[in-house]
Scaffold this active site. Structure first.
Site, mmCIF file in Angstrom:
data_model
loop_
_atom_site.group_PDB
_atom_site.id
_atom_site.type_symbol
_atom_site.label_atom_id
_atom_site.label_comp_id
_atom_site.label_asym_id
_atom_site.label_seq_id
_atom_site.Cartn_x
_atom_site.Cartn_y
_atom_site.Cartn_z
ATOM 1 N N LYS A 11 42.998 38.548 46.758
ATOM 2 C CA LYS A 11 44.472 38.554 46.620
ATOM 3 C C LYS A 11 45.115 38.574 48.010
ATOM 4 O O LYS A 11 44.585 37.954 48.930
ATOM 5 C CB LYS A 11 44.917 39.728 45.728
ATOM 6 C CG LYS A 11 44.087 39.771 44.439
ATOM 7 C CD LYS A 11 44.640 40.652 43.374
ATOM 8 C CE LYS A 11 43.741 40.587 42.147
ATOM 9 N NZ LYS A 11 44.261 41.282 40.992
ATOM 10 N N GLU A 167 40.440 36.889 31.764
ATOM 11 C CA GLU A 167 41.005 38.066 32.425
ATOM 12 C C GLU A 167 42.163 38.605 31.596
ATOM 13 O O GLU A 167 43.304 38.157 31.751
ATOM 14 C CB GLU A 167 41.523 37.687 33.817
ATOM 15 C CG GLU A 167 40.448 37.213 34.767
ATOM 16 C CD GLU A 167 40.816 37.543 36.207
ATOM 17 O OE1 GLU A 167 40.005 38.202 36.871
ATOM 18 O OE2 GLU A 167 41.904 37.171 36.654
ATOM 19 N N SER A 213 39.366 44.902 36.291
ATOM 20 C CA SER A 213 38.818 46.229 36.591
ATOM 21 C C SER A 213 37.292 46.290 36.513
ATOM 22 O O SER A 213 36.731 47.303 36.071
ATOM 23 C CB SER A 213 39.458 47.299 35.690
ATOM 24 O OG SER A 213 40.851 47.365 35.926
HETATM 25 P P1 PGA Z 1 40.911 43.730 39.401
HETATM 26 O O1 PGA Z 1 41.463 42.208 39.537
HETATM 27 O O2 PGA Z 1 39.409 43.640 39.491
HETATM 28 O O3 PGA Z 1 41.534 44.462 40.555
HETATM 29 O O4 PGA Z 1 41.358 44.212 38.073
HETATM 30 C C1 PGA Z 1 40.793 41.134 38.929
HETATM 31 C C2 PGA Z 1 41.559 39.861 39.171
HETATM 32 O O5 PGA Z 1 42.797 39.908 39.225
HETATM 33 O O6 PGA Z 1 40.950 38.778 39.313
#
Ligand code: PGA
Length: 249
Positions: A11, A167, A213
């Site tokens: 990100k 997701e 997560s």
């Molecule tokens: P997260 O994000 O593992 O922090 O939940 C996953 C993603 O957005 O691809």
């Protein structure tokens, strides 16, 4: 057997130097790991530096988004062709954060998907429902809409190059992981949709990752499921030890 793919979605985190120091710490931890494919997806400014740091290793590079045109007057955008030239082999498309905050639609996902395939990049196409949609019993319909909206008109011979990431939006960054049962049920539903579009054989080769997560503590329960072909990891991929623990689930 589908080889699993474990991808780090960083990100909007890490400068180029922070990204390179991650790579330097991470590579020795996965030096002999060939069971799964590993991909790091840094922010755009760090791509070239990370490409350099990964050179000669088996860890691959991906981007987090792209535009579908090859070039043009599109301020702030980058093309598939530019990402490939920067050393990327993969690109995330249609992440729920792009859909929620930046106007991504099934149609723009579709255009991006075609562009990645023409540039020989592997797209990781994200789909998933909001909590309210799940509570209203709309999960399958939402997934169906996102899959058919993105995948119509894709040449069948390119279908097995596509990777999908399921997701659920309620699991992203919340610490609330989908149970393996919930994830597998959605993966089966996605694979059935892919089979309807591209045929059973392409569907059986398509990798469907789980994201939301994923952490060292839950990676094994999720990744040991036959239906789950890998993980797209956000928060827990920012630290080399934590991401390597997921890779070694
Ligand atoms: P997260 O994000 O593992 O922090 O939940 C996953 C993603 O957005 O691809």
């Amino acid at each position: 057997m589908r080889k699993k793919l474990i991808a780090a979605n960083w990100k909007m985190y890490k400068t180029p130097s922070e990204a390179v120091s991650f790579a330097e710490s991470f590579l020795p931890l996965v030096k002999d790991h060939r069971r799964d494919e590993i991909v790091l997806c840094p922010p755009f400014p760090a791509l070239t530096a990370v490409a350099g740091a990964l050179r000669g290793s088996h860890v691959k590079l991906g981007a987090q988004d792209m535009h579908w045109e090859k070039e043009g007057a599109f301020t702030g955008e980058v093309s598939a062709h530019m990402l490939a030239a920067a050393g990327c082999t993969h690109v995330i498309i249609g992440h729920s954060e792009r859909r929620q905050f930046f106007g991504e639609t099934d149609e723009t996902v579709h255009l991006k998907l075609l562009a990645t395939l023409h540039a020989s990049l592997t797209p990781i196409v994200c789909v998933g429902e909001f909590l309210a949609q799940r509570q209203a019993g709309e999960t399958e319909a939402v997934l169906h809409q996102q899959i058919s909206g993105a995948f119509h008109g894709v040449p069948h011979d390119l279908a097995s190059h596509i990777t999908i990431a399921y997701e659920p939006v309620w699991a992203i960054g919340t610490g609330n992981t989908a149970t393996p049962e919930i994830a597998c049920a959605c993966h089966r539903c996605i694979r059935m949709d892919i089979a309807k579009i591209f045929g059973a054989s392409a569907a059986s080769r398509t990798r469907i990752l789980y994201g939301g997560s994923v952490k060292p503590e839950n990676a094994k329960a999720l990744l040991s499921q036959e239906e789950i072909d890998g993980a797209l990891v956000g928060g827990a991929s920012l630290d080399p030890k934590s991401f390597s623990a997921i890779v070694h689930y």
